[in-house]
Structures are given as structure tokens and as C-alpha cells.
Design a protein around this motif. Sequence first.
Motif, PDB file in Angstrom:
ATOM      1  N   SER A   1       0.808  -1.216   0.000  1.00  6.01           N
ATOM      2  CA  SER A   1       0.000   0.000   0.000  1.00  6.01           C
ATOM      3  C   SER A   1       0.844   1.271   0.000  1.00  6.01           C
ATOM      4  N   ILE A   2       2.050   1.206   0.567  1.00  8.54           N
ATOM      5  CA  ILE A   2       2.886   2.414   0.617  1.00  8.54           C
ATOM      6  C   ILE A   2       3.916   2.472  -0.511  1.00  8.54           C
ATOM      7  N   ALA A   3       4.123   1.328  -1.218  1.00  8.97           N
ATOM      8  CA  ALA A   3       5.153   1.272  -2.268  1.00  8.97           C
ATOM      9  C   ALA A   3       4.921   2.316  -3.344  1.00  8.97           C
ATOM     10  N   ASN A   4       3.666   2.459  -3.798  1.00  6.03           N
ATOM     11  CA  ASN A   4       3.365   3.414  -4.869  1.00  6.03           C
ATOM     12  C   ASN A   4       3.640   4.848  -4.449  1.00  6.03           C
ATOM     13  N   GLU A   5       3.443   5.138  -3.162  1.00  9.63           N
ATOM     14  CA  GLU A   5       3.672   6.503  -2.680  1.00  9.63           C
ATOM     15  C   GLU A   5       5.169   6.784  -2.490  1.00  9.63           C
ATOM     16  N   LEU A   6       5.925   5.759  -2.125  1.00 12.56           N
ATOM     17  CA  LEU A   6       7.351   5.952  -1.855  1.00 12.56           C
ATOM     18  C   LEU A   6       8.208   5.954  -3.116  1.00 12.56           C
ATOM     19  N   ILE A   7       7.783   5.184  -4.125  1.00  8.33           N
ATOM     20  CA  ILE A   7       8.615   4.995  -5.324  1.00  8.33           C
ATOM     21  C   ILE A   7       8.102   5.814  -6.503  1.00  8.33           C
ATOM     22  N   ASP A   8       9.021   6.536  -7.140  1.00 12.40           N
ATOM     23  CA  ASP A   8       8.687   7.258  -8.369  1.00 12.40           C
ATOM     24  C   ASP A   8       8.749   6.279  -9.544  1.00 12.40           C
ATOM     25  N   TYR A   9       9.925   5.669  -9.758  1.00 17.02           N
ATOM     26  CA  TYR A   9      10.055   4.633 -10.784  1.00 17.02           C
ATOM     27  C   TYR A   9      11.297   3.789 -10.509  1.00 17.02           C
ATOM     28  N   ILE A  10      11.396   2.665 -11.226  1.00 16.17           N
ATOM     29  CA  ILE A  10      12.498   1.713 -11.055  1.00 16.17           C
ATOM     30  C   ILE A  10      13.092   1.426 -12.430  1.00 16.17           C
ATOM     31  N   GLU A  11      14.409   1.348 -12.515  1.00 14.81           N
ATOM     32  CA  GLU A  11      15.057   0.999 -13.780  1.00 14.81           C
ATOM     33  C   GLU A  11      15.790  -0.336 -13.636  1.00 14.81           C
ATOM     34  N   ILE A  12      15.608  -1.210 -14.637  1.00 15.66           N
ATOM     35  CA  ILE A  12      16.204  -2.548 -14.612  1.00 15.66           C
ATOM     36  C   ILE A  12      17.247  -2.668 -15.721  1.00 15.66           C
ATOM     37  N   GLY A  13      18.470  -3.052 -15.350  1.00 14.18           N
ATOM     38  CA  GLY A  13      19.533  -3.248 -16.329  1.00 14.18           C
ATOM     39  C   GLY A  13      19.539  -4.664 -16.877  1.00 14.18           C
ATOM     40  N   GLU A  14      20.335  -4.883 -17.923  1.00 16.88           N
ATOM     41  CA  GLU A  14      20.464  -6.226 -18.493  1.00 16.88           C
ATOM     42  C   GLU A  14      21.424  -7.041 -17.618  1.00 16.88           C
ATOM     43  N   LYS A  15      21.192  -8.330 -17.543  1.00 16.09           N
ATOM     44  CA  LYS A  15      22.070  -9.210 -16.741  1.00 16.09           C
ATOM     45  C   LYS A  15      23.470  -9.276 -17.347  1.00 16.09           C
ATOM     46  N   SER A  16      24.421  -9.266 -16.463  1.00 16.08           N
ATOM     47  CA  SER A  16      25.809  -9.401 -16.914  1.00 16.08           C
ATOM     48  C   SER A  16      26.045 -10.829 -17.393  1.00 16.08           C
ATOM     49  N   LYS A  17      26.671 -10.962 -18.548  1.00 19.73           N
ATOM     50  CA  LYS A  17      26.941 -12.290 -19.098  1.00 19.73           C
ATOM     51  C   LYS A  17      28.018 -13.019 -18.282  1.00 19.73           C
ATOM     52  N   GLU A  18      28.808 -12.245 -17.574  1.00 14.54           N
ATOM     53  CA  GLU A  18      29.907 -12.840 -16.817  1.00 14.54           C
ATOM     54  C   GLU A  18      29.450 -13.426 -15.484  1.00 14.54           C
ATOM     55  N   ASN A  19      28.716 -12.625 -14.703  1.00 14.47           N
ATOM     56  CA  ASN A  19      28.324 -13.097 -13.374  1.00 14.47           C
ATOM     57  C   ASN A  19      26.804 -13.092 -13.132  1.00 14.47           C
ATOM     58  N   LEU A  20      26.032 -12.768 -14.191  1.00 17.14           N
ATOM     59  CA  LEU A  20      24.559 -12.737 -14.139  1.00 17.14           C
ATOM     60  C   LEU A  20      23.998 -11.711 -13.155  1.00 17.14           C
ATOM     61  N   GLU A  21      24.858 -10.779 -12.689  1.00 14.46           N
ATOM     62  CA  GLU A  21      24.360  -9.713 -11.816  1.00 14.46           C
ATOM     63  C   GLU A  21      23.503  -8.734 -12.640  1.00 14.46           C
ATOM     64  N   GLN A  22      22.521  -8.145 -11.974  1.00 17.21           N
ATOM     65  CA  GLN A  22      21.591  -7.248 -12.671  1.00 17.21           C
ATOM     66  C   GLN A  22      21.417  -5.959 -11.880  1.00 17.21           C
ATOM     67  N   HIS A  23      21.631  -4.835 -12.553  1.00 14.05           N
ATOM     68  CA  HIS A  23      21.542  -3.543 -11.885  1.00 14.05           C
ATOM     69  C   HIS A  23      20.068  -3.135 -11.718  1.00 14.05           C
ATOM     70  N   ILE A  24      19.691  -2.775 -10.486  1.00 15.85           N
ATOM     71  CA  ILE A  24      18.325  -2.294 -10.190  1.00 15.85           C
ATOM     72  C   ILE A  24      18.439  -0.924  -9.529  1.00 15.85           C
ATOM     73  N   SER A  25      17.929   0.098 -10.204  1.00 17.50           N
ATOM     74  CA  SER A  25      17.966   1.464  -9.653  1.00 17.50           C
ATOM     75  C   SER A  25      16.567   1.874  -9.198  1.00 17.50           C
ATOM     76  N   ILE A  26      16.481   2.332  -7.954  1.00 15.68           N
ATOM     77  CA  ILE A  26      15.189   2.769  -7.402  1.00 15.68           C
ATOM     78  C   ILE A  26      15.210   4.286  -7.248  1.00 15.68           C
ATOM     79  N   PHE A  27      14.249   4.948  -7.829  1.00 17.96           N
ATOM     80  CA  PHE A  27      14.140   6.405  -7.725  1.00 17.96           C
ATOM     81  C   PHE A  27      12.964   6.718  -6.791  1.00 17.96           C
ATOM     82  N   TRP A  28      13.304   7.238  -5.609  1.00 17.79           N
ATOM     83  CA  TRP A  28      12.315   7.436  -4.554  1.00 17.79           C
ATOM     84  C   TRP A  28      11.633   8.807  -4.670  1.00 17.79           C
ATOM     85  N   ASN A  29      10.510   8.916  -4.006  1.00 18.59           N
ATOM     86  CA  ASN A  29       9.776  10.186  -3.959  1.00 18.59           C
ATOM     87  C   ASN A  29      10.194  11.038  -2.764  1.00 18.59           C
ATOM     88  N   PHE A  30      11.269  10.651  -2.107  1.00 22.24           N
ATOM     89  CA  PHE A  30      11.727  11.436  -0.945  1.00 22.24           C
ATOM     90  C   PHE A  30      13.226  11.658  -1.015  1.00 22.24           C
TER      91      PHE A  30
END
Length: 522
Positions: free
Chosen positions: A493-522
Motif C-alpha cells: 500500500s505504501i510502495a506506490n507513494e514511496l517509489i517514483d520509478y524503477i530501472e532494470i539493467g540487463e544481466k551481466s553475461k559474466e556473473n549474471l548480476e543485474q543492476h536495479i535502480s530505485i528512484f524514490w519520492n523522498f
Amino acid sequence: MSKVAIYCRLSDEDKNKKSYMDDSESIQNQKNLLMKYALEKGWDIYKIYSDDDYSGLDVDRPEFNKMIRDAEMSKFNIIICKTQSRFTRDMELVEKYLHNKFLEWGIRFIAIVDGVDTLDKNNKKSRQINGLINEWYCEDISKSIKATFRMKQKAGKFIGSFPCYGYSKDPNDRNRLIIDKDAAEIVKIIFSLYTDGNGTQRIANILNEKNIPNPTKYKQIKGLRYKNSSLKNDYGLWNKTTIKRILKNQVYIGNMVQHKCKKINYKSKKIKTLQQREWIIVENTHEAIIDKGTFEIVQRRISSRIRSTLSGKAHLFSGKVRCLDCKSTMAKNCNGKGQNYLRCRKYLIDTKKRLCTSHSISLERLEKVILGKIIEYMNSYCNINELAKKLSEDNDVANMLKGLNVQLGKLERDIIYRNEALKNAYIDKVSGVISKTQFNELSSLFSKELDNLQLKKKELKSKINDLNEKSFSSDYYKKLIEEYKYSTDFLRSIANELIDYIEIGEKSKENLEQHISIFWNF
């Protein structure tokens, strides 16, 4: 012997006169005048055609059209009216009938006050001048009425016949809206369900399952003579269009919204829908049902074109997840094992063209990451001991109980009212006031309402008992905060109010790590 048709018409403008019953424009006085004229001429009266409460510009007058059909069938050969304007105020109809069709059909037209007589060929210009004057009169009246309406609208005064669902007219000021408490509660439920992630169709289904009548049916139950021209049935069912209309209506935050459509011109019944920039909106004219913060959250979700799932609920971050590289919104997909994934929408347009890469991420994994981050921030910024102490100090159990008991009293009065309504409906059936079918419909409706009210009463009594039994110490609130703090429903219920948007990166072919950026409303 000549056969004559008498035509009379009374419009709203005549009825608004202070003493119209004494005025020669009344229907009965028109009839008396025209009957006397016909008898003095020695003519046989075929029929009297009379339209009450119709404009002279209205081409859909029932009696007028019956008379025209009978004229074409030569059932009479003379039509008489008090004035030409009683027959029509439309110049096009003057030319169509007086100067063309009536000549073809052998019909003589007479307006006794105007001295109009189609038998007199020298009288044509006079008839045309009368037609123009009558049409100009309608145009002037139309402009004057519109100017008055616009002035009231710009002053924030309500000028409609029926307020929107959730409001009623103030009995002391018909241009002011006041809250209709019963309907307003349903409006609040609709907004609450939508902010919880339910789709419009799911909300409609929930209301229908609870046998809550839709706005049209509700107005009719309240005794209002309201008709919905677009209504396909009279079962009182909700649909997603009605839900969305309510969710987008600024009236619920206290703003008066009018002039959303207008007639093409004074001679036409066609309505033109206006663009939002042409609406007349006046803020803070009446009490709000929905707070502006909630309303804005709802508008953002609607404008982001979030689609709900088959279960009727959108996923937790609908409309907020974007591709890090192309900035497209991520679309939800389900694999063969029933697992939900988000993938770049641009990539999905045509996977062979490789407009972008997949950026695929498990929805379950994304939720864990985001909710974990929210909990992390809550632990950093929220001192549970101090918050629990403050809640304990501020809490007033007596006032809470008082409020719940007021609600209980209202429910009990509603139950008594529905029982009385059911008894009166039965008496009306026995007395023959209503049919058995009508009684069965009313009986079913009132019985369902009673069941719902009894259920609410039971739930409310349970809450009152809980309040009386519980101890509202600092420890109680600390336990309560801990319980809700990690609740998925609360975090959702509070997620929509706290988060502006989220960006998802492509998985790294080397270690399969994936960048997740959270842009908050505060």
C-alpha cells in the motif's frame, strides 16, 4: 364540408409565466379559441392535436408528427393554430410545410392571431417574416439562457438536474452540493480498492457481489426521476466504465466540474463533448469525499495505463518499472511454469529485430529487493519505541468507542428502515398499488440490503468488543507496529507513494548480476 385539424402547443417558456393559467397561451384557452373559430366558420373538427411542454423548434413533438402524417393521408384539409409560432419557430419547417408540402397535399394553414392564411398568395412574405422573427426569438432566448448558465458555472454553482453519485443538492440552496453519506461510503471503497491494486472490472465485480446498486439504480431507489439513456438493463449492476468515470471525477475532491459538453446549436439536440481545457472547473466549492493525495495517486495510475492481471489486480510496481537502456516500460509475462517475469516492452514488439534486449527479471525477485529496501529505510528512520509511546499517549479509547457506537446506531436505524420498507411494499402489493413482480424485485433488494446491514452490524459489534477488551499500552502498539511493518499488504500500500520509478539493467553475461535502480519520492 371542410375538415379542420386544431393544433395547440405549450412550452416551458409559457409555464414559467407568473400567471400562465390566466394567460391566453394555456392549452385550454388555445383549444377554446380555435374551436370557437372553426364552429363560427361552419367547419367540421376532425381532431385536436396538443403537445404539452415542447419547444417550437422540436421536430420530435409526438402530436405534431401525428398531425403531419394525417395531413399527408388527407384526413382533413385545414390546419388552424393560434399563432404561426405555435405550429413552429423553425424557418426550415415553415418553408417545408407551409410553402411546399401543404400545397402538395391540399392543406390550408391558418394562424388566426397572426392573420396567416396560405390560401392568400399575397400572404407569403408575411409568413416568412413571422418565421424569421420566431427563429430569432429562439436564438436570443438561447443566448440569454446560456449566458446565465455560464455565469453560474463560473461562480461554482451547480446547475444540473442530478448531482453525481455521492452527492445531493442542498435543500436550502439548490446550486450547492452536500455529501450523500451512503453513496459517499461506496465512493471511498472504490478509491480504496483501486489504490490497493484492483482493476476497474474487479471493483465492479466486488460491488455487484455485495448487491450494491449502481448510481442509476441508487438514484431511482432514492425516489429521483432519473433516466440513463445509455443504460442497457435495469438490474442495477456496476461496470468498469462507471468505476473509471468515478475515479477520474474531480468533484470528489471538492471541485465543481461543469460545461463538459454542449449542444451544437439552439436548433439541434446533438451534444458535442468538449476537451478538458474547455471545462469550467471551480475549486473548493463543496466538501470533498476523497483527499487530494489519494486522488493524485489514482490519476497517476490511470494515466500510466496500468493493466490488471486475470485475478483483477495489477502487480505491485505496475507502470513504474522501466528498461535502463531504452527507457520503455517493462511488460509482465508468465512462463509455462506459472512464474511471472518483467521484460522490456520494446524488445517484445519484435524479438527478432532486437530493438532492445530482454532485461528479464523475476517479479518475485524484484518484489523481494524493493520491499527489503523499504524495510531497511523504515529501520533507519523509524524509532519504534518512540512511535509506540506517542500512539499510546495520543490514543483516546473513549472517542474511538463513541465513533463506533454512532456507526452502530446508524446501522440499526437503517435496518429498521429497510424492515419498514419491506412491510410497506407488501401492503402496496396487497392493495394493488404495485404488481407481484414489482413486489418480488423490491423484496429481493431489501432482503439483500438487510443481510448486508446485519453482517456489518455483527462486524462493528465485534470491533467494539475488541476495543473494550484490549489494553492500549505502549507494548500493545509496539507489537502492532512490528506486525504491520513487515506485512506485505502494508508494504504494497505504501510502495506506490514511496517509489517514483524503477530501472532494470540487463544481466551481466559474466556473473549474471543485474543492476536495479530505485528512484524514490523522498
